[in-house]
Motif scaffolding. Structure first.
Motif, PDB file in Angstrom:
ATOM      1  N   ALA A  49       0.836  -1.202   0.000  1.00 41.67           N
ATOM      2  CA  ALA A  49       0.000   0.000   0.000  1.00 41.67           C
ATOM      3  C   ALA A  49       0.875   1.259   0.000  1.00 41.67           C
ATOM      4  O   ALA A  49       0.571   2.250  -0.680  1.00 41.67           O
ATOM      5  CB  ALA A  49      -0.934  -0.001   1.209  1.00 41.67           C
ATOM      6  N   ALA A  50       1.973   1.222   0.745  1.00 41.89           N
ATOM      7  CA  ALA A  50       2.905   2.354   0.767  1.00 41.89           C
ATOM      8  C   ALA A  50       3.573   2.512  -0.608  1.00 41.89           C
ATOM      9  O   ALA A  50       3.790   3.633  -1.079  1.00 41.89           O
ATOM     10  CB  ALA A  50       3.959   2.161   1.855  1.00 41.89           C
ATOM     11  N   PHE A  51       3.885   1.383  -1.262  1.00 40.20           N
ATOM     12  CA  PHE A  51       4.432   1.442  -2.620  1.00 40.20           C
ATOM     13  C   PHE A  51       3.442   2.152  -3.559  1.00 40.20           C
ATOM     14  O   PHE A  51       3.838   2.967  -4.395  1.00 40.20           O
ATOM     15  CB  PHE A  51       4.682   0.034  -3.162  1.00 40.20           C
ATOM     16  N   ALA A  52       2.159   1.806  -3.426  1.00 39.10           N
ATOM     17  CA  ALA A  52       1.146   2.401  -4.307  1.00 39.10           C
ATOM     18  C   ALA A  52       1.083   3.916  -4.102  1.00 39.10           C
ATOM     19  O   ALA A  52       0.990   4.672  -5.069  1.00 39.10           O
ATOM     20  CB  ALA A  52      -0.214   1.763  -4.041  1.00 39.10           C
ATOM     21  N   ARG A  53       1.157   4.365  -2.853  1.00 38.93           N
ATOM     22  CA  ARG A  53       1.138   5.813  -2.576  1.00 38.93           C
ATOM     23  C   ARG A  53       2.404   6.478  -3.111  1.00 38.93           C
ATOM     24  O   ARG A  53       2.357   7.591  -3.649  1.00 38.93           O
ATOM     25  CB  ARG A  53       0.978   6.063  -1.079  1.00 38.93           C
ATOM     26  N   TRP A  54       3.530   5.789  -2.963  1.00 37.85           N
ATOM     27  CA  TRP A  54       4.794   6.306  -3.517  1.00 37.85           C
ATOM     28  C   TRP A  54       4.695   6.427  -5.031  1.00 37.85           C
ATOM     29  O   TRP A  54       5.143   7.413  -5.621  1.00 37.85           O
ATOM     30  CB  TRP A  54       5.934   5.354  -3.134  1.00 37.85           C
ATOM     31  N   SER A  55       4.106   5.424  -5.688  1.00 35.98           N
ATOM     32  CA  SER A  55       3.978   5.423  -7.139  1.00 35.98           C
ATOM     33  C   SER A  55       3.124   6.595  -7.623  1.00 35.98           C
ATOM     34  O   SER A  55       3.448   7.237  -8.633  1.00 35.98           O
ATOM     35  CB  SER A  55       3.371   4.088  -7.608  1.00 35.98           C
ATOM     36  N   VAL A  56       2.039   6.888  -6.892  1.00 33.66           N
ATOM     37  CA  VAL A  56       1.194   8.033  -7.240  1.00 33.66           C
ATOM     38  C   VAL A  56       1.993   9.328  -7.137  1.00 33.66           C
ATOM     39  O   VAL A  56       1.933  10.203  -8.010  1.00 33.66           O
ATOM     40  CB  VAL A  56      -0.057   8.080  -6.338  1.00 33.66           C
ATOM     41  N   CYS A  57       2.761   9.443  -6.061  1.00 28.68           N
ATOM     42  CA  CYS A  57       3.603  10.630  -5.858  1.00 28.68           C
ATOM     43  C   CYS A  57       4.609  10.774  -6.993  1.00 28.68           C
ATOM     44  O   CYS A  57       4.811  11.873  -7.526  1.00 28.68           O
ATOM     45  CB  CYS A  57       4.310  10.512  -4.510  1.00 28.68           C
ATOM     46  N   VAL A  87      15.959  12.173  -6.913  1.00 28.78           N
ATOM     47  CA  VAL A  87      15.485  13.149  -5.922  1.00 28.78           C
ATOM     48  C   VAL A  87      13.992  12.962  -5.683  1.00 28.78           C
ATOM     49  O   VAL A  87      13.519  12.984  -4.533  1.00 28.78           O
ATOM     50  CB  VAL A  87      15.805  14.592  -6.371  1.00 28.78           C
ATOM     51  N   ALA A  88      13.221  12.776  -6.760  1.00 30.17           N
ATOM     52  CA  ALA A  88      11.781  12.547  -6.602  1.00 30.17           C
ATOM     53  C   ALA A  88      11.520  11.270  -5.802  1.00 30.17           C
ATOM     54  O   ALA A  88      10.606  11.227  -4.960  1.00 30.17           O
ATOM     55  CB  ALA A  88      11.116  12.452  -7.980  1.00 30.17           C
ATOM     56  N   ASP A  89      12.315  10.249  -6.058  1.00 31.92           N
ATOM     57  CA  ASP A  89      12.217   8.975  -5.333  1.00 31.92           C
ATOM     58  C   ASP A  89      12.335   9.217  -3.827  1.00 31.92           C
ATOM     59  O   ASP A  89      11.484   8.782  -3.036  1.00 31.92           O
ATOM     60  CB  ASP A  89      13.337   8.053  -5.835  1.00 31.92           C
ATOM     61  N   VAL A  90      13.389   9.921  -3.417  1.00 35.51           N
ATOM     62  CA  VAL A  90      13.610  10.173  -1.984  1.00 35.51           C
ATOM     63  C   VAL A  90      12.484  11.030  -1.404  1.00 35.51           C
ATOM     64  O   VAL A  90      11.958  10.735  -0.315  1.00 35.51           O
ATOM     65  CB  VAL A  90      14.972  10.867  -1.764  1.00 35.51           C
ATOM     66  N   ARG A  91      12.095  12.078  -2.111  1.00 32.60           N
ATOM     67  CA  ARG A  91      11.048  12.967  -1.595  1.00 32.60           C
ATOM     68  C   ARG A  91       9.712  12.238  -1.456  1.00 32.60           C
ATOM     69  O   ARG A  91       8.988  12.450  -0.475  1.00 32.60           O
ATOM     70  CB  ARG A  91      10.901  14.179  -2.516  1.00 32.60           C
ATOM     71  N   CYS A  92       9.397  11.383  -2.420  1.00 34.57           N
ATOM     72  CA  CYS A  92       8.144  10.637  -2.332  1.00 34.57           C
ATOM     73  C   CYS A  92       8.182   9.613  -1.200  1.00 34.57           C
ATOM     74  O   CYS A  92       7.163   9.380  -0.529  1.00 34.57           O
ATOM     75  CB  CYS A  92       7.838   9.962  -3.671  1.00 34.57           C
ATOM     76  N   LYS A  93       9.342   8.995  -0.978  1.00 31.14           N
ATOM     77  CA  LYS A  93       9.475   8.091   0.181  1.00 31.14           C
ATOM     78  C   LYS A  93       9.179   8.848   1.467  1.00 31.14           C
ATOM     79  O   LYS A  93       8.485   8.346   2.369  1.00 31.14           O
ATOM     80  CB  LYS A  93      10.891   7.510   0.240  1.00 31.14           C
ATOM     81  N   GLN A  94       9.722  10.052   1.579  1.00 31.66           N
ATOM     82  CA  GLN A  94       9.495  10.852   2.777  1.00 31.66           C
ATOM     83  C   GLN A  94       8.025  11.254   2.902  1.00 31.66           C
ATOM     84  O   GLN A  94       7.452  11.205   3.996  1.00 31.66           O
ATOM     85  CB  GLN A  94      10.379  12.101   2.741  1.00 31.66           C
ATOM     86  N   GLN A  95       7.430  11.621   1.791  1.00 29.15           N
ATOM     87  CA  GLN A  95       6.050  12.113   1.808  1.00 29.15           C
ATOM     88  C   GLN A  95       5.072  11.040   2.282  1.00 29.15           C
ATOM     89  O   GLN A  95       4.135  11.334   3.033  1.00 29.15           O
ATOM     90  CB  GLN A  95       5.646  12.600   0.413  1.00 29.15           C
TER      91      GLN A  95
END
Length: 222
Positions: free
Chosen positions: A120-128, A165-173
């Motif tokens: 579920a966290a992966f799915a939210r990361w993917s949307v971000c 950079v987007a990868d890291v920021r989305c993980k944080q978000q």
């Protein structure tokens, strides 16, 4: 190794071993450092440029790894050269090295990656990521993008650093690493409880090796 090489009349400065390129879990869940991502993207020059063996003169190399004649200056080389002798010295008195802890760590990581909470966290990361203009289902997919794989001729460019950079920021978000780490820790605790006896045996063997290593380090070179 230094003491062994001296028996064959070889004195070389082996230097300090190269430090590990990252702390043990620094990249367990992929990129986590935005500053690094902005400079290096997914590249790992610490690994790709790391020498596999010290650069030794030919004679020292033969003695170190046993690559060559069985004797040097009339003395028999130990099996596996001085590297082999050093390994046997450090393992003396210890049970054979086990890989159970490593295998359990991999099992826990693999199980956590399939857990519904992490998915579920992966799915939210993917949307971000999609909002940032990058289409990936999971962080592993971004990390394995063929455009960003280290190799001959690979150059870090703006496309790679933008994704990183987007990868890291989305993980944080979406708090992906917090969620993933807590889920994995739960799997680890179950596996530790299930394999407590074997792990305690491996811990004792490791302590024996550490004690032996400390003894060797305080032994004067002959």
């Amino acid at each position: 190794m230094t003491a062994c090489l001296r028996r064959f009349g070889i004195t070389v400065d082996l230097g300090d071993p190269a430090p590990p390129p990252f702390s043990q879990n620094a990249r367990r869940y992929g990129l986590a450092d935005e500053a690094r991502a902005s400079r290096l993207g997914y590249s790992t020059p610490e690994i790709t440029k790391r020498p596999s063996r010290p650069d030794l003169p030919a004679k020292a190399r033969k003695a170190a790894w046993g690559d060559g004649p069985a004797k040097i200056r009339g003395r028999d080389l130990p099996e596996g050269g001085c590297v082999g002798e050093a390994g046997r010295t450090l393992n003396a008195g210890a049970e054979p090295a086990g890989t159970l802890a490593d295998r359990l760590a991999f099992t826990a990581l693999e199980a956590s990656e399939k857990d519904r909470r992490v998915r579920a966290a992966f799915a939210r990361w993917s949307v971000c990521m999609r909002r940032a203009g990058h289409a990936y289902a999971t962080p592993r997919d971004a990390n394995r993008d063929r455009r960003f794989i280290d190799g001959p001729g690979h150059r870090i460019g703006p496309a790679e650093t933008a994704v990183a950079v987007a990868d890291v920021r989305c993980k944080q978000q979406v708090r992906l690493i917090d969620i993933w780490a807590s889920v994995e820790a739960a799997y680890q605790k179950r596996l530790i409880a299930r394999h407590k006896t074997e792990l305690e045996r491996d811990r004792a063997a490791l302590q024996t090796r550490i004690d032996t290593a400390n003894s060797v380090l305080h032994r004067p070179l002959k």
